[in-house]
Design a protein around this motif. Sequence first.
Motif, PDB file in Angstrom:
ATOM      1  N   SER A 250     -37.728 -59.167  -0.413  1.00  9.01           N
ATOM      2  CA  SER A 250     -36.404 -58.551  -0.260  1.00  9.01           C
ATOM      3  C   SER A 250     -36.534 -57.321   0.620  1.00  9.01           C
ATOM      4  N   VAL A 251     -35.553 -57.137   1.500  1.00 10.89           N
ATOM      5  CA  VAL A 251     -35.676 -56.183   2.592  1.00 10.89           C
ATOM      6  C   VAL A 251     -34.535 -55.176   2.556  1.00 10.89           C
ATOM      7  N   GLN A 252     -34.889 -53.897   2.625  1.00 15.72           N
ATOM      8  CA  GLN A 252     -33.923 -52.802   2.708  1.00 15.72           C
ATOM      9  C   GLN A 252     -34.061 -52.173   4.097  1.00 15.72           C
TER      10      GLN A 252
ATOM     11  N   LEU B  83     -28.711 -55.988  12.340  1.00 13.52           N
ATOM     12  CA  LEU B  83     -29.608 -57.145  12.312  1.00 13.52           C
ATOM     13  C   LEU B  83     -31.013 -56.741  12.731  1.00 13.52           C
ATOM     14  N   ASN B  84     -31.120 -55.944  13.782  1.00 11.34           N
ATOM     15  CA  ASN B  84     -32.447 -55.516  14.242  1.00 11.34           C
ATOM     16  C   ASN B  84     -33.142 -54.641  13.199  1.00 11.34           C
ATOM     17  N   ALA B  85     -32.372 -53.830  12.462  1.00 10.27           N
ATOM     18  CA  ALA B  85     -32.966 -53.018  11.406  1.00 10.27           C
ATOM     19  C   ALA B  85     -33.570 -53.901  10.319  1.00 10.27           C
ATOM     20  N   GLN B  86     -32.875 -54.978   9.972  1.00 12.65           N
ATOM     21  CA  GLN B  86     -33.406 -55.895   8.956  1.00 12.65           C
ATOM     22  C   GLN B  86     -34.654 -56.611   9.474  1.00 12.65           C
ATOM     23  N   LEU B  87     -34.623 -57.010  10.743  1.00 11.90           N
ATOM     24  CA  LEU B  87     -35.782 -57.693  11.313  1.00 11.90           C
ATOM     25  C   LEU B  87     -37.008 -56.791  11.306  1.00 11.90           C
TER      26      LEU B  87
ATOM     27  N   THR C  24     -38.440 -56.382   7.926  1.00 11.47           N
ATOM     28  CA  THR C  24     -39.044 -57.622   7.414  1.00 11.47           C
ATOM     29  C   THR C  24     -40.485 -57.781   7.883  1.00 11.47           C
ATOM     30  N   THR C  25     -40.887 -57.043   8.896  1.00 13.51           N
ATOM     31  CA  THR C  25     -42.205 -57.221   9.513  1.00 13.51           C
ATOM     32  C   THR C  25     -43.359 -57.238   8.508  1.00 13.51           C
ATOM     33  N   PRO C  26     -43.395 -56.352   7.490  1.00 10.89           N
ATOM     34  CA  PRO C  26     -44.521 -56.394   6.541  1.00 10.89           C
ATOM     35  C   PRO C  26     -44.631 -57.696   5.753  1.00 10.89           C
TER      36      PRO C  26
ATOM     37  N   ARG D 149     -40.709 -69.017  10.603  1.00  7.93           N
ATOM     38  CA  ARG D 149     -41.909 -68.174  10.641  1.00  7.93           C
ATOM     39  C   ARG D 149     -42.368 -67.780   9.250  1.00  7.93           C
ATOM     40  N   VAL D 150     -41.419 -67.456   8.349  1.00  5.23           N
ATOM     41  CA  VAL D 150     -41.829 -67.071   6.992  1.00  5.23           C
ATOM     42  C   VAL D 150     -41.989 -68.289   6.093  1.00  5.23           C
TER      43      VAL D 150
END
Length: 510
Positions: free
Chosen positions: A227-229, A246-250, A253-255, A291-292
């Motif tokens: 889950s991503v904040q 959207l870019n902030a969520q992407l 999500t990187t970790p 990818r995930v």
Amino acid sequence: MPRRERPLLPLWAAVLAAVVGGVVLDAAFPDIGWWPLAFVAVAFALVSLIGRSIGGAFLVGLAFGVAFWFVHVSWTTRYLGVVPWFALAGLESVLWAALSVPLTLAYRWLPRFAPGRWVRLTALPALIAGLWTLRELILGNWPYTGFPWGRIGMSQSESPLAHLASWVGVTGLTFLMVLAVAAGIEWARAGRWRDARTAVPAAAVVALLFVLPAFPTSAAGGLRVGSVQGNGPSGYFDARERGDILNAQLEATTPLLGEDLDLLVWPEGGVDSDPLADRGTARLLDALSERVDAPLLINAATARGDDIFNTSMLWGEGEPQLHDKTHPVPFGEYVPDRWFFQMLAPDLVGLIGREYTPGTNPPLVEAGGVPVGLAICFDVIYDDVVWEGARDGAELYVFQTNNADFRDTDENEQQLAFARMRAIETGRSVVNISTVGTSQVIAPDGSILDGLPAGEVGAMLTDVPLRTGLTPAVVIGGAVQLAIGWMSFAAIVLLGVLATARRARERRRP
């Protein structure tokens, strides 16, 4: 006919007690969260109403309502100023005051027609608790979709009483709490300290509150949830360009890339374009899901025909599964009777350009064969949405929210407490994910499994327990509400009819 009993307090003292009670009740909720104060607040409210006239009851109720509501929802001023704050808190305060009158009438009428000691120790507290709960139900459903934000039961998320919500729901918990206080007041008023039997009703309710264990649900494995904040510019007035959220969520999500997970969750509004209509956004989400190697649970504003919806979508397992927000927020996500309110506050109403349509599809998606219950932002406070998901087979919940318009206020902590109560009430884990925090993963018993602080970019990877089986709250919660509401309403109406008939007979006597 017995004369009306004298008020316990003079009017000036009753108003002061009501003000203190309202402020104390807010302190029972987060961010202070001293849950025992809810009982103190109820006591102040009831003592101030006993023996009052109808006008006095309205005044005392208004004092309590103003002191509670104007403090409790002061977070509405964060961006929009005082007009929405006064409108919401003022309306709730007036309704609170009007619905305080039946409480006073119950204290006046029931002892007249059933003056026995045991009626006052048992039936009277039950009627008072029922009328208090009925007031909560009315405020939670009207006007428009209502605003069930200040329910007494919801203040108990950190208390040892929270487990009772699994049996009787939040409504039933409110009833039992007020019943305990009202019974204690009547025991004290009876003044028969040496007769231990008079303490039995109040003591029995208190024992029930603290002794009954939570209803158990059955373990059904687990789900590994990322889950991503994103903490992006997701507030109503935040400066941003298309794609910034959207870019902030992407980026957040990187970790999680390369991790083994079963479901990736983003918060409400985490996608700032409609992936059902925008092919570029859809391709990006397809690539991320691949990818995930897991489906995505995302949220965006979507359009179908002329209607706009606040939509959660399970993306990456065939056709997207959709759930549209059931209760869009009046004056936040749509404007009811826009023509009227446009005349009153044209500048504020003009800010709300979208008119979200209420959703009718079930609050449930299926991720890898696991049913996941949903509630989007403020839908967490509506019983029908949460219970429907459980009845449809949800084995955990995901609550997606966007608190960006209320940064640095109590709203975030209050909503999080409601999510915790829902976990306990349904016996299900909850993933409560916010754009700006605070985000938490909550176990079925209400304990915190994982969390992210407010105002920070972060991601969680959590093994979330799954549960099956329905708690009594989910099965009979609606019936509990109907029984308490209608029986209390019928009782006060019957007492009113009897009182009117008695007065008419007395006027006809020579």
